[in-house]
Each structure stands twice: as structure tokens, then as C-alpha cells.
Design a protein around this motif. Structure first.
Motif, mmCIF file in Angstrom:
data_model
loop_
_atom_site.group_PDB
_atom_site.id
_atom_site.type_symbol
_atom_site.label_atom_id
_atom_site.label_comp_id
_atom_site.label_asym_id
_atom_site.label_seq_id
_atom_site.Cartn_x
_atom_site.Cartn_y
_atom_site.Cartn_z
ATOM 1 N N LEU A 151 0.834 -1.207 0.000
ATOM 2 C CA LEU A 151 0.000 0.000 0.000
ATOM 3 C C LEU A 151 0.864 1.251 0.000
ATOM 4 N N LEU A 152 1.817 1.326 0.917
ATOM 5 C CA LEU A 152 2.658 2.511 1.039
ATOM 6 C C LEU A 152 3.507 2.714 -0.213
ATOM 7 N N ALA A 153 4.039 1.630 -0.757
ATOM 8 C CA ALA A 153 4.859 1.735 -1.960
ATOM 9 C C ALA A 153 4.031 2.179 -3.161
ATOM 10 N N GLN A 154 2.821 1.655 -3.276
ATOM 11 C CA GLN A 154 1.965 2.016 -4.409
ATOM 12 C C GLN A 154 1.567 3.480 -4.346
ATOM 13 N N ILE A 155 1.212 3.962 -3.164
ATOM 14 C CA ILE A 155 0.857 5.379 -3.014
ATOM 15 C C ILE A 155 2.073 6.257 -3.287
ATOM 16 N N TYR A 156 3.227 5.836 -2.812
ATOM 17 C CA TYR A 156 4.466 6.588 -3.047
ATOM 18 C C TYR A 156 4.736 6.722 -4.537
ATOM 19 N N ARG A 157 4.661 5.614 -5.265
ATOM 20 C CA ARG A 157 4.900 5.650 -6.715
ATOM 21 C C ARG A 157 3.842 6.486 -7.429
ATOM 22 N N HIS A 158 2.592 6.323 -7.018
ATOM 23 C CA HIS A 158 1.496 7.074 -7.629
ATOM 24 C C HIS A 158 1.712 8.576 -7.475
ATOM 25 N N ASN A 159 2.016 9.019 -6.258
ATOM 26 C CA ASN A 159 2.190 10.445 -6.011
ATOM 27 C C ASN A 159 3.435 10.986 -6.704
ATOM 28 N N ASP A 160 4.469 10.176 -6.756
ATOM 29 C CA ASP A 160 5.678 10.591 -7.459
ATOM 30 C C ASP A 160 5.391 10.802 -8.942
ATOM 31 N N LEU A 161 4.624 9.890 -9.528
ATOM 32 C CA LEU A 161 4.263 10.008 -10.941
ATOM 33 C C LEU A 161 3.342 11.203 -11.167
ATOM 34 N N ALA A 162 2.375 11.406 -10.267
ATOM 35 C CA ALA A 162 1.459 12.537 -10.394
ATOM 36 C C ALA A 162 2.201 13.867 -10.343
ATOM 37 N N GLU A 163 3.246 13.927 -9.503
ATOM 38 C CA GLU A 163 4.022 15.154 -9.350
ATOM 39 C C GLU A 163 4.937 15.387 -10.553
ATOM 40 N N LYS A 164 5.556 14.342 -11.073
ATOM 41 C CA LYS A 164 6.528 14.483 -12.154
ATOM 42 C C LYS A 164 5.874 14.666 -13.513
ATOM 43 N N ASP A 165 4.664 14.126 -13.685
ATOM 44 C CA ASP A 165 4.011 14.195 -14.997
ATOM 45 C C ASP A 165 2.546 14.619 -14.842
ATOM 46 N N PRO A 166 2.294 15.924 -14.623
ATOM 47 C CA PRO A 166 0.915 16.406 -14.439
ATOM 48 C C PRO A 166 0.007 16.100 -15.623
ATOM 49 N N GLY A 167 0.616 15.901 -16.798
ATOM 50 C CA GLY A 167 -0.176 15.618 -17.982
ATOM 51 C C GLY A 167 -0.954 14.318 -17.906
ATOM 52 N N LEU A 168 -0.559 13.436 -16.985
ATOM 53 C CA LEU A 168 -1.281 12.172 -16.828
ATOM 54 C C LEU A 168 -2.639 12.360 -16.170
ATOM 55 N N GLY A 169 -2.820 13.505 -15.503
ATOM 56 C CA GLY A 169 -4.109 13.784 -14.865
ATOM 57 C C GLY A 169 -4.386 12.960 -13.631
ATOM 58 N N LEU A 170 -3.342 12.486 -12.966
ATOM 59 C CA LEU A 170 -3.524 11.696 -11.747
ATOM 60 C C LEU A 170 -3.793 12.614 -10.567
ATOM 61 N N SER A 171 -4.745 12.242 -9.730
ATOM 62 C CA SER A 171 -5.028 12.992 -8.511
ATOM 63 C C SER A 171 -4.065 12.546 -7.414
ATOM 64 N N THR A 172 -3.371 13.491 -6.806
ATOM 65 C CA THR A 172 -2.464 13.164 -5.714
ATOM 66 C C THR A 172 -3.248 12.639 -4.517
ATOM 67 N N ILE A 173 -2.729 11.611 -3.892
ATOM 68 C CA ILE A 173 -3.352 11.026 -2.697
ATOM 69 C C ILE A 173 -2.697 11.633 -1.466
ATOM 70 N N THR A 174 -3.462 12.356 -0.674
ATOM 71 C CA THR A 174 -2.924 12.989 0.540
ATOM 72 C C THR A 174 -3.594 12.492 1.815
ATOM 73 N N SER A 175 -4.718 11.785 1.689
ATOM 74 C CA SER A 175 -5.423 11.289 2.874
ATOM 75 C C SER A 175 -5.958 9.889 2.595
ATOM 76 N N VAL A 176 -5.731 8.988 3.556
ATOM 77 C CA VAL A 176 -6.086 7.575 3.388
ATOM 78 C C VAL A 176 -6.802 7.081 4.641
ATOM 79 N N ALA A 177 -7.877 6.335 4.465
ATOM 80 C CA ALA A 177 -8.589 5.691 5.568
ATOM 81 C C ALA A 177 -8.356 4.185 5.497
ATOM 82 N N MET A 178 -8.059 3.581 6.650
ATOM 83 C CA MET A 178 -7.781 2.142 6.676
ATOM 84 C C MET A 178 -8.273 1.536 7.977
ATOM 85 N N THR A 179 -8.945 0.418 7.869
ATOM 86 C CA THR A 179 -9.345 -0.337 9.046
ATOM 87 C C THR A 179 -8.370 -1.487 9.263
#
Length: 236
Positions: A151-179
Motif C-alpha cells: 500500500l505505502l509503496a503504491q501510493i508513493y509511486r502514484h504520487n511521485d508520478l502525479a508530481e513528475k508528470d501532471p499531464g497524466l491527470g492523476l489525482s495526488t493522494i494525501t489522505s487515506v482511511a484504513m481499518t
């Protein structure tokens, strides 16, 4: 970006809440504690929004039992109760040909699906299978750690990609809920779940903070990480 993500760990079980608190205090550094909130609540009663919600899931992405059923009831339209399952299985087929192995994490985008908008403004489900099909996984001594690390690695990669390539249109993940992961049908104890969750957070933070070490791990480094189920002083 991933180190800035805020996590809300929620449960109704006072025992699980206590285990989370004790284990995070004992194992996690202050930088991790600052971004983890532990609250007693049911999912339906959480009064805030989250970019991402974690599903403890099954490998086939069916949201029709346990906490996954709660997610379907909350996020899918009332007139389309299988929408979340269809959305997840479409992504699982594109990434895993329909089967996500236990211990992995797959981000399921909800925007441009029948499940968005929703009451939590949730844009992603993090599907983290703790089991192939609903069954006890207490035999698997590292499943919670594996899921949380993924989970942590996937969010890390996702946010890194969203930051480096805004053209992809990815929404940055800043808040997560987990049970709690695998503490229901999975039959993993609250103590083991909490300890492995806290250890995964602590180890992942260390990895991000010390890339020179984690990109060249020796057996001595690995041994120093310790057992995932090691006893702590609080165990008595």
C-alpha cells in the motif's frame, strides 16, 4: 509526496485501537506518528473526506462481503449495487488478468465511474487482498506487513508520478482511511495486525529516508530489521 500522506486508522474494537496505539508508539518514529490518526468509529460514521480508502479485499475484487460490502453500500449508487465490483475487476484484469495475489496493492480509480462522486469524495480504492477468497489467513505470518508495505509503496509511486508528470491527470493522494487488515474473516489477531502495520510504516519510512541503505541491503541490515512478530516489553 508519499511521506506527506495522512492516514486515519479506524475501528470499533477497543482492543485493536489499543494495540495500534501501543505498537505505533513503540515502533514508529515521530515523523510517522505525526501523520497517523487512530480513532474509534465505524466507516459509515466517519465525518470527513478521503482521497483513498483501503479495502482488505479478496484477490478477485468482489465487494460483496464484510467491509467490502460496506464499501459497496457506501460508494456504489443505490440503483447499481455491483458498480464497485465491476470497476475493481476491470482494473484487476488490466493489471493482473483478473487475480491480484494476496499481499499486493492495486489502486482502483473511481473518477469517471458510477462510484464517483461519493459521500467521502474518495477518488481511489486501494485494493490490498489479504486472502485469495474469504477464509482464515492466520497461517500466513506476514500477510498484514506485506499488504501495508505494498500500500505505502503504491501510493508513493502514484504520487511521485502525479508530481513528475501532471499531464497524466492523476489525482495526488494525501489522505487515506484504513481499518484493521485480516482481523475479521482472516482471523489474524489484533496484536499481530497492529504490530505488522506499525512495523511496515516504520520500515517504509526508513527506506524512503535512507535510499543508499535500502538499495543495497546486506544480510546484517536485514537481520537488524528484526522479526515481524517479535515480542515487545509491553507484552509482559
Amino acid at each position: 509526496m508519499a511521506h506527506l500522506v495522512k492516514f486515519t486508522l479506524f475501528a470499533r474494537s477497543e482492543d485493536l485501537l489499543d494495540e495500534w496505539r501501543q505498537n505505533f508508539q513503540a515502533l514508529a518514529p515521530p515523523e510517522v506518528l505525526d501523520r497517523v490518526t487512530i480513532i474509534q468509529n465505524s466507516f459509515e460514521d466517519l465525518k470527513t473526506s478521503f482521497d483513498c480508502i483501503v479495502s482488505p479485499a479478496n484477490s478477485f475484487g468482489r465487494f460483496d462481503g464484510g467491509f467490502d460490502q460496506v464499501l459497496s453500500d457506501t460508494l456504489a449508487p443505490a440503483d447499481d449495487p455491483t458498480a464497485l465490483t465491476r470497476t475493481a475487476q476491470t482494473i484487476l484484469y488490466s493489471q493482473w488478468l483478473g487475480y491480484a495475489p494476496p499481499g499486493t496493492c492495486t489502486l482502483i480509480p473511481l473518477q469517471n465511474t458510477p462510484c464517483f462522486p461519493n459521500s467521502f469524495n474518495c477518488k481511489y480504492i486501494a485494493l490490498c487482498p489479504t486472502m485469495r477468497i474469504p477464509a482464515s489467513v492466520s497461517w500466513h505470518k506476514e500477510i498484514v506487513y506485506n499488504c501495508v508495505w505494498s500500500l505505502l509503496a503504491q501510493i508513493y509511486r502514484h504520487n511521485d508520478l502525479a508530481e513528475k508528470d501532471p499531464g497524466l491527470g492523476l489525482s495526488t493522494i494525501t489522505s487515506v482511511a484504513m481499518t484493521g487488515l485480516a482481523t475479521g474473516i482472516g482471523c489474524v489477531s489484533n496484536k499481530i495486525c497492529a504490530r505488522q502495520t506499525a512495523l511496515a510504516f516504520a520500515h517504509f519510512h526508513d527506506s524512503v529516508s535512507h535510499p543508499e541503505k535500502w538499495s543495497n541491503l546486506s544480510w546484517r541490515d536485514i537481520e537488524e530489521l528484526g522479526s515481524l512478530n517479535r515480542r515487545l516489553p509491553m507484552d509482559g
